[in-house]
Design an enzyme around this catalytic site. Structure first.
Site, PDB file in Angstrom:
ATOM      1  N   LYS A 174      47.311  40.835  22.073  1.00  0.00           N
ATOM      2  CA  LYS A 174      46.946  39.559  21.471  1.00  0.00           C
ATOM      3  C   LYS A 174      45.578  39.182  22.033  1.00  0.00           C
ATOM      4  O   LYS A 174      45.459  38.621  23.103  1.00  0.00           O
ATOM      5  CB  LYS A 174      47.986  38.489  21.808  1.00  0.00           C
ATOM      6  CG  LYS A 174      48.073  37.348  20.771  1.00  0.00           C
ATOM      7  CD  LYS A 174      46.782  36.546  20.580  1.00  0.00           C
ATOM      8  CE  LYS A 174      46.560  35.559  21.715  1.00  0.00           C
ATOM      9  NZ  LYS A 174      45.322  34.718  21.458  1.00  0.00           N
ATOM     10  N   GLY A 236      46.842  30.900  32.236  1.00  0.00           N
ATOM     11  CA  GLY A 236      47.765  31.678  33.049  1.00  0.00           C
ATOM     12  C   GLY A 236      48.989  30.883  33.468  1.00  0.00           C
ATOM     13  O   GLY A 236      50.110  31.413  33.504  1.00  0.00           O
ATOM     14  N   GLU A 253      45.534  38.069  35.562  1.00  0.00           N
ATOM     15  CA  GLU A 253      44.181  38.259  36.108  1.00  0.00           C
ATOM     16  C   GLU A 253      43.362  37.097  35.582  1.00  0.00           C
ATOM     17  O   GLU A 253      43.007  37.058  34.403  1.00  0.00           O
ATOM     18  CB  GLU A 253      43.628  39.615  35.671  1.00  0.00           C
ATOM     19  CG  GLU A 253      42.427  40.077  36.479  1.00  0.00           C
ATOM     20  CD  GLU A 253      41.152  39.394  36.032  1.00  0.00           C
ATOM     21  OE1 GLU A 253      40.708  38.465  36.747  1.00  0.00           O
ATOM     22  OE2 GLU A 253      40.618  39.772  35.000  1.00  0.00           O
ATOM     23  N   GLU A 386      35.563  26.230  38.843  1.00  0.00           N
ATOM     24  CA  GLU A 386      34.870  27.370  38.253  1.00  0.00           C
ATOM     25  C   GLU A 386      34.333  27.017  36.875  1.00  0.00           C
ATOM     26  O   GLU A 386      35.099  26.648  35.986  1.00  0.00           O
ATOM     27  CB  GLU A 386      35.806  28.571  38.141  1.00  0.00           C
ATOM     28  CG  GLU A 386      35.110  29.819  37.613  1.00  0.00           C
ATOM     29  CD  GLU A 386      36.042  31.008  37.498  1.00  0.00           C
ATOM     30  OE1 GLU A 386      35.549  32.141  37.584  1.00  0.00           O
ATOM     31  OE2 GLU A 386      37.256  30.810  37.311  1.00  0.00           O
TER      32      GLU A 386
END
EC number: 1.2.1.3
Length: 499
Positions: A174, A236, A253, A386
């Site tokens: 996906k 995530g 990840e 970030e």
């Protein structure tokens, strides 16, 4: 080669730019290059059913034979390397040399997985009981869903797919809705390899196009044994939460916010070159991008001067042009996020160099920005967050303990590095009390990783490992078997049965 020629070379002719619910734009100039129909959650369930049926066949195929399919995929990738690299540049904006590097990672992991197909070793374990043998075996796990991000549209897919296939698991990809064309091109490459392989089950390799609802359907399905996701930390968390509800396995990840420590003994020329490459590569849109530079106060002024000079010479432009060093951001939202971060940094005492929009007259529909250097008085909250853009925050330190504390103080923990020629500093950085990241480098920048080492392992989310080392174990289930080859049945001491 114009945009349509790149698509056609990858088996994506103009039939893809008919009516469809998903408009695919290129960050090169902001134009729409394709319109795709999207899969529904119901179609995702149908794909899961096909993959589950394929698993019942594929798990019994000998692992070396499964490795032969991955070898064929690698052979097809070698033939299509340049075409696929240009498609990566067109769809996600990284310079073409980086596109080539990403496809090479796919080829490398196919080579790794081919060898691995004959090395899925278990253990022979000493039993404490007479006349007994105990051994460990690894078995295929089940359907593996692979959710990928826009910035690396093909390599992370292959890190997972190559291992999953040799381990006996069917795969469902996906891709990010910002980079579905690369995934479709790879699906076509796999279909050619499957045809040459001859007898692989239907549904072994599939690709679904769509948004977050497809990822949610894959994560929530009890028939998906493994969900491997690459992307942002918020994404995530959602994937991990959905999988945890059904006790599913996740390999994540996610974010980096990676740091480099430059010690007073460092080779400064080497350090500065590594810092520039790591900070501006893929326009700062890598999970391994360098975002924090922690420099000893004795060398900080010289390092900053060198960095500013290097930044002034960066060639920003069309990522498909060979001379370009910095391409565009993925879209205008990324540019807005970059501007907001620089404003916050300035408000928190930072001195900003660069970061301005460029090439607006040539590419009015795209988002090109100068990479930014920001001298910060401390590691404030804007540095802890970030921002997926070419921003490098520079901070000074006095002692190595202080530098390591700064390195470890952020919630992300993917990659890290130190530049030093002092062996004691280097070994301290690599020790249990040094870097807390999944990757720790000495005299190498944080951007990128070799296939032979496992990749990932962020501290914020628990993470997971992809690619090399023993990452293959994440795609299999462990079984411990005990065999009694004696005529005695071990029972609690003193208890006997008369039969």
């Amino acid at each position: 080669m114009d945009h349509s020629q790149i698509l056609e070379a990858c088996g994506l002719p103009h039939g893809t730019d008919g009516p469809g619910g998903l408009a695919v734009t290129t960050p090169v100039d902001g134009s729409v290059i394709a319109r795709l129909s999207q899969h529904s959650p119901a179609q995702a369930q149908e794909a899961i059913d096909r993959a589950a049926a394929a698993f019942e066949i594929w798990r019994d195929v000998p692992a070396p034979r499964r490795g032969a399919l991955v070898r064929l995929i690698g052979k097809e990738l070698r033939a299509e390397k340049e075409n696929l690299a240009r498609l990566v540049s067109l769809e996600c904006g990284k310079i073409v040399q980086e596109g080539r590097g990403e496809v090479q990672e796919m080829i490398d992991i196919c080579d790794f997985a081919l060898g691995l197909s004959r090395q899925l070793y278990g253990l022979t374990i000493a039993s404490e009981r007479p006349g007994h043998a105990m051994r460990e075996t690894w078995h295929p796990m089940g359907v593996c869903a692979i959710i990928t991000a826009f910035n690396f549209p093909v390599a992370p897919w292959c890190w997972n797919a190559a291992l999953a296939l040799v381990c006996g698991d069917p795969i469902i990809a996906k891709p990010s809705e910002k980079a579905p064309l690369c995934a479709l091109a790879v699906q076509r490459i796999c279909e050619r390899a499957l045809e040459r392989f001859g007898d692989a089950p239907d549904g072994l390799v599939q690709t679904l196009v769509g948004g977050a609802e497809l990822g949610a359907a894959l994560a929530a399905s009890p028939r998906v044994a493994i969900v491997s996701a690459t992307g942002s930390v918020p994404m995530g968390r959602k994937v991990a939460g959905a999988a945890a509800e059904r006790m599913g396995r996740c390999i994540l990840e996610l974010g980096g916010n990676n740091a480099m420590i430059i010690a007073p003994s460092a080779d400064l020329e080497l350090a500065v070159r590594a810092a520039v490459f790591s900070a501006v590569g893929t326009a700062g849109q890598r999970c391994t991008s360098l975002r924090r530079l922690i420099v000893h106060e004795d060398v900080a002024d010289g390092v900053i001067t060198r960095l500013r000079h290097a930044y002034d010479g960066l060639r920003i432009g069309d990522p498909l042009a060979e001379e370009t060093l910095v391409g565009p951001l993925i879209d205008s939202d990324a540019g807005t996020a970059m501007s907001a971060a620089l404003e916050r940094a300035a408000a928190q005492g930072g001195t900003v160099h660069g970061g301005a929009p460029v090439l607006g007259d040539r590419f009015p529909g795209a988002t090109y920005r100068q990479p930014a250097l920001v001298e910060m008085p401390e590691q404030s909250d804007v540095v802890h967050a970030e921002t997926f853009a070419p921003i490098l925050y520079v901070m000074r330190y006095r002692t190595l303990d202080e530098a390591i504390a700064l390195q470890n103080a952020v919630p992300q923990g993917l990659s890290s590095c130190i530049f030093s020629t002092d062996i004691r500093e280097c070994e301290r950085f690599l020790s249990a009390s040094g870097s807390d990241c999944g990757i720790a480098n000495v005299n190498i920048g944080p951007s990128g990783a070799e296939i032979g080492g496992a990749f990932g392992g962020e501290k914020e989310t628990g993470g997971g490992r992809e690619s090399g080392s023993d990452a293959w174990k994440g795609y299999m289930r462990r079984q411990t078997a005990t065999v009694n080859w004696s005529r005695e049945l071990p029972l609690a001491q003193g208890i006997r049965f008369d039969l």
